[in-house]
Structures are given as structure tokens and as C-alpha cells.
Design a protein around this motif. Structure first.
Motif, mmCIF file in Angstrom:
data_model
loop_
_atom_site.group_PDB
_atom_site.id
_atom_site.type_symbol
_atom_site.label_atom_id
_atom_site.label_comp_id
_atom_site.label_asym_id
_atom_site.label_seq_id
_atom_site.Cartn_x
_atom_site.Cartn_y
_atom_site.Cartn_z
ATOM 1 N N PRO A 276 0.935 -1.345 -0.028
ATOM 2 C CA PRO A 276 -0.026 0.130 -0.101
ATOM 3 C C PRO A 276 0.830 1.443 0.102
ATOM 4 O O PRO A 276 0.446 2.274 -0.564
ATOM 5 C CB PRO A 276 -0.977 -0.130 1.215
ATOM 6 C CG PRO A 276 -0.860 -1.729 1.689
ATOM 7 C CD PRO A 276 0.229 -2.416 1.115
ATOM 8 N N THR A 277 2.075 1.416 0.947
ATOM 9 C CA THR A 277 2.791 2.611 0.804
ATOM 10 C C THR A 277 3.457 2.533 -0.759
ATOM 11 O O THR A 277 3.723 3.756 -1.173
ATOM 12 C CB THR A 277 3.869 2.498 1.661
ATOM 13 O OG1 THR A 277 3.105 2.432 3.107
ATOM 14 C CG2 THR A 277 4.973 3.399 1.649
ATOM 15 N N ALA A 278 4.075 1.461 -1.290
ATOM 16 C CA ALA A 278 4.379 1.795 -2.765
ATOM 17 C C ALA A 278 3.394 2.131 -3.685
ATOM 18 O O ALA A 278 3.984 3.095 -4.379
ATOM 19 C CB ALA A 278 4.781 0.125 -2.966
ATOM 20 N N ALA A 279 2.219 1.744 -3.617
ATOM 21 C CA ALA A 279 1.332 2.471 -4.437
ATOM 22 C C ALA A 279 1.026 3.777 -4.055
ATOM 23 O O ALA A 279 0.754 4.690 -5.117
ATOM 24 C CB ALA A 279 -0.004 1.729 -4.163
ATOM 25 N N ARG A 280 0.903 4.065 -2.899
ATOM 26 C CA ARG A 280 0.861 5.746 -2.659
ATOM 27 C C ARG A 280 1.755 6.441 -2.978
ATOM 28 O O ARG A 280 1.969 7.759 -3.305
ATOM 29 C CB ARG A 280 0.727 5.783 -1.084
ATOM 30 C CG ARG A 280 0.721 7.196 -0.362
ATOM 31 C CD ARG A 280 -0.392 7.976 -0.896
ATOM 32 N NE ARG A 280 -0.464 9.151 -0.206
ATOM 33 C CZ ARG A 280 -1.170 10.304 -0.776
ATOM 34 N NH1 ARG A 280 -2.050 10.014 -1.574
ATOM 35 N NH2 ARG A 280 -1.376 11.310 0.091
ATOM 36 N N MET A 281 3.430 6.042 -3.122
ATOM 37 C CA MET A 281 4.260 6.629 -3.640
ATOM 38 C C MET A 281 4.187 6.977 -5.226
ATOM 39 O O MET A 281 4.189 8.183 -5.570
ATOM 40 C CB MET A 281 5.823 5.949 -3.328
ATOM 41 C CG MET A 281 6.004 5.690 -1.882
ATOM 42 S SD MET A 281 7.387 4.580 -1.479
ATOM 43 C CE MET A 281 8.772 5.341 -2.548
ATOM 44 N N LEU A 282 3.555 5.754 -5.766
ATOM 45 C CA LEU A 282 3.248 6.055 -7.370
ATOM 46 C C LEU A 282 2.231 7.091 -7.584
ATOM 47 O O LEU A 282 2.339 7.898 -8.275
ATOM 48 C CB LEU A 282 2.851 4.902 -7.791
ATOM 49 C CG LEU A 282 3.987 3.599 -7.996
ATOM 50 C CD1 LEU A 282 3.426 2.352 -8.504
ATOM 51 C CD2 LEU A 282 5.186 3.958 -8.881
ATOM 52 N N GLU A 283 1.348 7.129 -6.618
ATOM 53 C CA GLU A 283 0.067 8.188 -6.812
ATOM 54 C C GLU A 283 0.459 9.306 -6.410
ATOM 55 O O GLU A 283 0.136 10.364 -7.341
ATOM 56 C CB GLU A 283 -1.056 7.766 -5.646
ATOM 57 C CG GLU A 283 -2.053 8.692 -5.660
ATOM 58 C CD GLU A 283 -3.119 8.471 -4.488
ATOM 59 O OE1 GLU A 283 -4.068 9.175 -4.534
ATOM 60 O OE2 GLU A 283 -2.881 7.364 -3.745
ATOM 61 N N LEU A 284 1.349 9.672 -5.438
ATOM 62 C CA LEU A 284 1.896 10.913 -5.376
ATOM 63 C C LEU A 284 2.828 11.455 -6.433
ATOM 64 O O LEU A 284 3.093 12.825 -6.678
ATOM 65 C CB LEU A 284 2.837 11.134 -3.959
ATOM 66 C CG LEU A 284 2.090 10.991 -2.592
ATOM 67 C CD1 LEU A 284 2.808 10.661 -1.488
ATOM 68 C CD2 LEU A 284 1.126 11.964 -2.422
ATOM 69 N N LEU A 285 3.438 10.580 -7.016
ATOM 70 C CA LEU A 285 4.150 10.880 -8.179
ATOM 71 C C LEU A 285 3.383 11.119 -9.621
ATOM 72 O O LEU A 285 3.795 11.558 -10.759
ATOM 73 C CB LEU A 285 5.313 9.843 -8.407
ATOM 74 C CG LEU A 285 6.592 9.715 -7.437
ATOM 75 C CD1 LEU A 285 7.331 8.422 -7.627
ATOM 76 C CD2 LEU A 285 7.266 10.882 -7.450
ATOM 77 N N GLY A 286 2.261 10.751 -9.512
ATOM 78 C CA GLY A 286 1.257 10.841 -10.671
ATOM 79 C C GLY A 286 1.272 9.936 -11.689
ATOM 80 O O GLY A 286 0.760 10.071 -12.730
ATOM 81 N N ILE A 287 1.902 8.875 -11.214
ATOM 82 C CA ILE A 287 1.965 7.335 -12.002
ATOM 83 C C ILE A 287 1.085 6.713 -11.711
ATOM 84 O O ILE A 287 0.439 6.042 -10.619
ATOM 85 C CB ILE A 287 3.183 6.861 -11.795
ATOM 86 C CG1 ILE A 287 4.374 7.737 -11.778
ATOM 87 C CG2 ILE A 287 3.420 5.649 -12.562
ATOM 88 C CD1 ILE A 287 5.758 7.123 -11.248
ATOM 89 N N ARG A 288 -0.123 6.410 -12.734
ATOM 90 C CA ARG A 288 -1.168 5.340 -12.539
ATOM 91 C C ARG A 288 -0.891 3.971 -13.427
ATOM 92 O O ARG A 288 -1.428 3.084 -12.629
ATOM 93 C CB ARG A 288 -2.154 6.166 -13.467
ATOM 94 C CG ARG A 288 -2.799 7.238 -12.779
ATOM 95 C CD ARG A 288 -3.543 7.227 -11.669
ATOM 96 N NE ARG A 288 -3.934 8.534 -11.202
ATOM 97 C CZ ARG A 288 -3.232 9.528 -10.387
ATOM 98 N NH1 ARG A 288 -1.979 8.724 -9.834
ATOM 99 N NH2 ARG A 288 -3.747 10.207 -9.940
#
Length: 340
Positions: A276-288
Motif C-alpha cells: 500500500p505504501t508503494a502504491a501511495r508513492m506512485l500515486e503521489l508521483l502521478g503515476i497510474r
């Protein structure tokens, strides 16, 4: 977690006092202990009804009260050869399972052995909390970008680094971005768990260092072709069990256990990475959507379950050596990694 590292007991709402065995510093003793399901199985308790449910914490009683040396012999598998005749133990009904799960999870995050004396005599002042405090602490929505900087690295002089931080967690994850960011093109992504021994010291027992280096060069090559790459460097040593427990697992491997069985004997999960934290990092970087560098289909499934679009799994295997051949074979044969 700070209390656990200092040896203070936990007072979790509606549960008895729980004294961490590994870090206890006073003359404590108790009638019962709390251990994980995997450690209970190692102690031959899985045939008892109260210890037969997988992944459920186990409350156990011995023939005599547990003083600290006896409790350590139960908690630490490195002592099994010195204390082979432990027990007999009886598994007891556990009426506070939610609190027990929270305690064992806190022990894992704190990097100590997941074992507690229950309501012991001689315990010091306790740290109080509620089970819900743990879920709030681990909530990935609390993660934020702390700062960004340019970071020339050997593989790519134009790389940029992004640091992430949660309000209470001292573990700061980072992302290294190589190439020109382009939201229309899925980046080549490697989710890499911190490995002090492999990444920094060049350990030959794993393939972490070579995988990290190869991933950075693959991303640099991708950037040369007009693409880009992102390395997520996660502060989750030993796939989430911590450095000291990882080294304990190494010691057990030297006794003949493979990496999966070593973690089991420690009472820890073989897989505890924070997807979940890895997914959140991608979200904050704007990566879908991403092209994920991994040999592990379960990692694809775990990120997909968190809403990350995995457009492609990119194989990322490297040659073995005499020191890690068994480790890689175990990943292939027991953990489902797609390796030759």
C-alpha cells in the motif's frame, strides 16, 4: 515501537499487559506467553485446537512459569539447538485476538522477536494504546512528499530523487527518477526493498545488490530510448522483518533451513512488504500505470490490488553464485518466482 525497543510492556486496550521478551531488562516472569502461529507450529503446537488456525496468534502455558531465560528459549529459534527439549506446552483460548495481532505486528515493525510474556510479574510502567492506533500509524494516506533534489548517480547523471515521509514513522522511503517524466508512457519501475548487506556491503547470500544495479542501468537505457524509469527504494529490510531478524534468518540458514523456513522458525512472515505504501508513492508521483521489473507474479498481484495498473511484467533475473543458489532456488520453488 519505541517502547518495545526499550523493553517496556504494552497495555493494549482490553488486553492483559504484554512484555516483549527479547528486550525485557527487568526480572520478569509470567505464567503464559503470546507467540505467532508460525512459531507455535515450530514448537509443535499446531495439533492443538487452540493453535490450529493458520496466522492466528497463540497463547501458551508451560509446565512451569516462564522466567526470562525460559521465555527467550521459546522466543528465539537461534537457541533451539541449545534448548531442544522445551515444553510441554498447552495452547489456551485467546479472547483478545485483535490486540494480540496488533502486538505481534508492532514487534515485527520494531524489528524484535514476536513473543511476549502475558501479564508478567516485575514489569515496568507500560505504554498504552488502542488496536486502532496501529492502523492509523500504517495508513498509507498519511504519506507525503517531503522534498525533491537532483541526484547524479553512476547509472544516470540526470537522475532526481524524491523523499517520502509519514508523520510518525521514522522510515523514509525514496524514489529515484531516471529520464524525462511522461504520464502518457508507463515508466519502467522497480520496487526494491532496502538490503544493507546486499546493496551496501556486497553480500553474496542474496541477489539484491546486483538487481539494484541492473535495474538502474536498465532505466538509464530506457531513458536513452525516450522512456523513463522509477526506482522505489522501500525501507523494509528483509522483506519487512528488519535487519536484526534478517541476520537471525541468515544464522538459521547456516544451520540448514531455507529462507522460508528460517522466517517461520522466527515466527515472522516470509512476505511482509508494504505494498500500500508503494502504491501511495506512485500515486503521489502521478503515476497510474507501470512496467514492473520483477520475477515475482505475486508482486504484480499485490500492486494491482492497490489500484496500480501493471501494463507489463518485465523479467529481472541475474545469474546465481555458489552462495545464493539455494536462496534463489527457494524463491523459485517455494515462493513462485519465475526463475530458471
Amino acid at each position: 515501537m519505541d517502547a518495545l525497543r526499550h523493553g517496556w510492556p504494552l497495555a493494549i486496550e482490553d488486553a492483559p499487559l504484554l512484555q516483549p521478551v527479547e528486550t525485557a531488562f527487568s526480572d520478569v516472569a509470567g505464567e503464559t506467553m503470546l507467540v505467532s502461529a508460525t512459531r507455535a507450529a515450530t514448537l509443535k503446537l499446531a495439533n492443538q485446537r487452540e493453535a490450529a488456525v493458520p496466522s492466528t496468534p497463540v497463547l501458551l502455558r508451560g509446565a512451569e512459569a516462564f522466567d526470562l531465560p525460559a521465555a527467550l528459549a521459546v522466543a528465539d529459534p537461534a537457541l533451539d539447538l541449545q534448548n531442544p527439549l522445551k515444553g510441554p506446552f498447552k495452547a489456551l483460548s485467546l479472547e483478545w485476538e485483535e490486540q494480540a495481532r496488533a502486538a505481534l505486528e508492532l514487534a515485527r515493525i520494531a524489528g524484535i522477536l514476536p513473543a511476549f510474556l502475558v501479564d508478567p510479574s516485575g514489569a515496568s510502567e507500560a505504554a498504552s494504546l488502542k488496536p486502532s492506533d496501529l492502523s492509523e500509524f500504517t495508513d498509507p494516506a498519511r504519506l507525503r512528499i517531503a522534498t525533491r533534489a537532483r541526484l547524479p548517480v553512476a547509472a544516470a547523471e540526470g537522475a532526481r530523487i524524491v523523499a517520502f515521509r509519514s508523520p510518525d514513522d521514522t522510515r523514509e522511503h525514496v524514489a529515484l527518477i531516471i529520464g524525462q517524466e511522461n504520464t502518457d508512457k508507463p515508466p519502467l519501475v522497480r520496487l526494491h526493498s532496502e538490503c544493507l548487506t546486499g546493496d551496501i556491503l556486497g553480500s553474496l547470500k542474496c541477489d539484491c545488490g546486483p538487481q539494484l544495479n541492473a535495474a538502474l542501468h536498465a532505466m538509464a537505457h530506457e531513458a536513452e530510448k525516450g522512456g523513463w524509469g522509477v526506482l522505489l527504494y522501500m525501507r523494509q529490510e528483509g522483506r519487512g522483518i528488519g535487519l536484526v531478524n534478517k541476520l537471525r534468518a541468515y544464522r538459521l540458514q547456516d544451520q540448514g533451513f531455507d529462507t522460508v523456513d528460517a522466517n517461520t522458525r522466527l515466527g515472522l512472515p516470509d512476505e511482509a512488504r508494504d505494498f500500500p505504501t508503494a502504491a501511495r508513492m506512485l500515486e503521489l508521483l502521478g503515476i497510474r500505470a507501470i512496467r514492473l521489473m520483477t520475477n515475482n507474479p505475486a508482486k504484480v498481484d499485490a500492486l494491482s490490488a492497490q489500484g496500480v495498473g501493471v501494463a507489463e511484467r518485465v523479467p529481472h533475473s541475474l545469474p546465481d553464485n555458489p552462495h545464493n543458489a539455494r536462496y534463489l532456488a527457494t524463491k523459485r520453488d517455494r515462493a513462485g518466482h519465475l526463475l530458471p
